[in-house]
Design an enzyme around this catalytic site. Structure first.
Site, PDB file in Angstrom:
ATOM      1  N   CYS A  30      -1.957 -27.124 -11.258  1.00 55.84           N
ATOM      2  CA  CYS A  30      -3.037 -26.813 -10.309  1.00 55.84           C
ATOM      3  C   CYS A  30      -2.922 -25.365  -9.817  1.00 55.84           C
ATOM      4  O   CYS A  30      -2.001 -25.034  -9.070  1.00 55.84           O
ATOM      5  CB  CYS A  30      -2.956 -27.808  -9.147  1.00 55.84           C
ATOM      6  SG  CYS A  30      -3.930 -27.390  -7.715  1.00 55.84           S
ATOM      7  N   CYS A  33      -2.972 -24.877  -6.059  1.00 58.28           N
ATOM      8  CA  CYS A  33      -1.702 -25.360  -5.487  1.00 58.28           C
ATOM      9  C   CYS A  33      -0.653 -24.256  -5.557  1.00 58.28           C
ATOM     10  O   CYS A  33       0.110 -24.060  -4.611  1.00 58.28           O
ATOM     11  CB  CYS A  33      -1.193 -26.576  -6.252  1.00 58.28           C
ATOM     12  SG  CYS A  33      -2.274 -28.021  -6.170  1.00 58.28           S
TER      13      CYS A  33
END
Length: 105
Positions: A30, A33
């Site tokens: 991600c 993230c």
């Protein structure tokens, strides 16, 4: 200790041991993230004495992600006395994360 990686086995114990905790639900693939991680680390460095900072890899801990209704990542969940107090979904900067944490400390 700063930000500690936890899993389904030690999550409840880690949460129980903290008056206030921020849990970063994330995954290695991600991009947002990975953008949020240094901000969480910086806030953890500032507030390490006042709160716990935990990371949960949603790929490896799908039961925890389901338990807390994490539908998209990154999701930062702030817990106060073991109960969810606030939630930040999506990439946020250090100031926003720190401000949200200070509301509960």
């Amino acid at each position: 200790m700063m930000v500690r990686e936890v899993n389904e086995k030690d999550f409840d114990l880690a949460l129980k041991g903290a008056k206030v905790a921020l849990v970063d639900f994330w995954a290695p693939w991600c991009g947002p993230c990975r953008m949020v991680a240094p901000h969480v680390e910086a806030v953890a460095e500032k507030l390490d004495d006042e709160a716990a900072f935990l990371k949960v890899n949603v790929d490896d801990n799908q039961t925890l992600a389901e338990r807390y209704g994490v539908m998209s990542i990154p999701t930062l969940v702030i817990f106060k006395d073991g109960q969810e107090a606030a939630r930040i979904v999506g990439a946020q900067g250090q100031e926003a994360i720190e401000s949200a944490m200070r509301e509960w400390i």
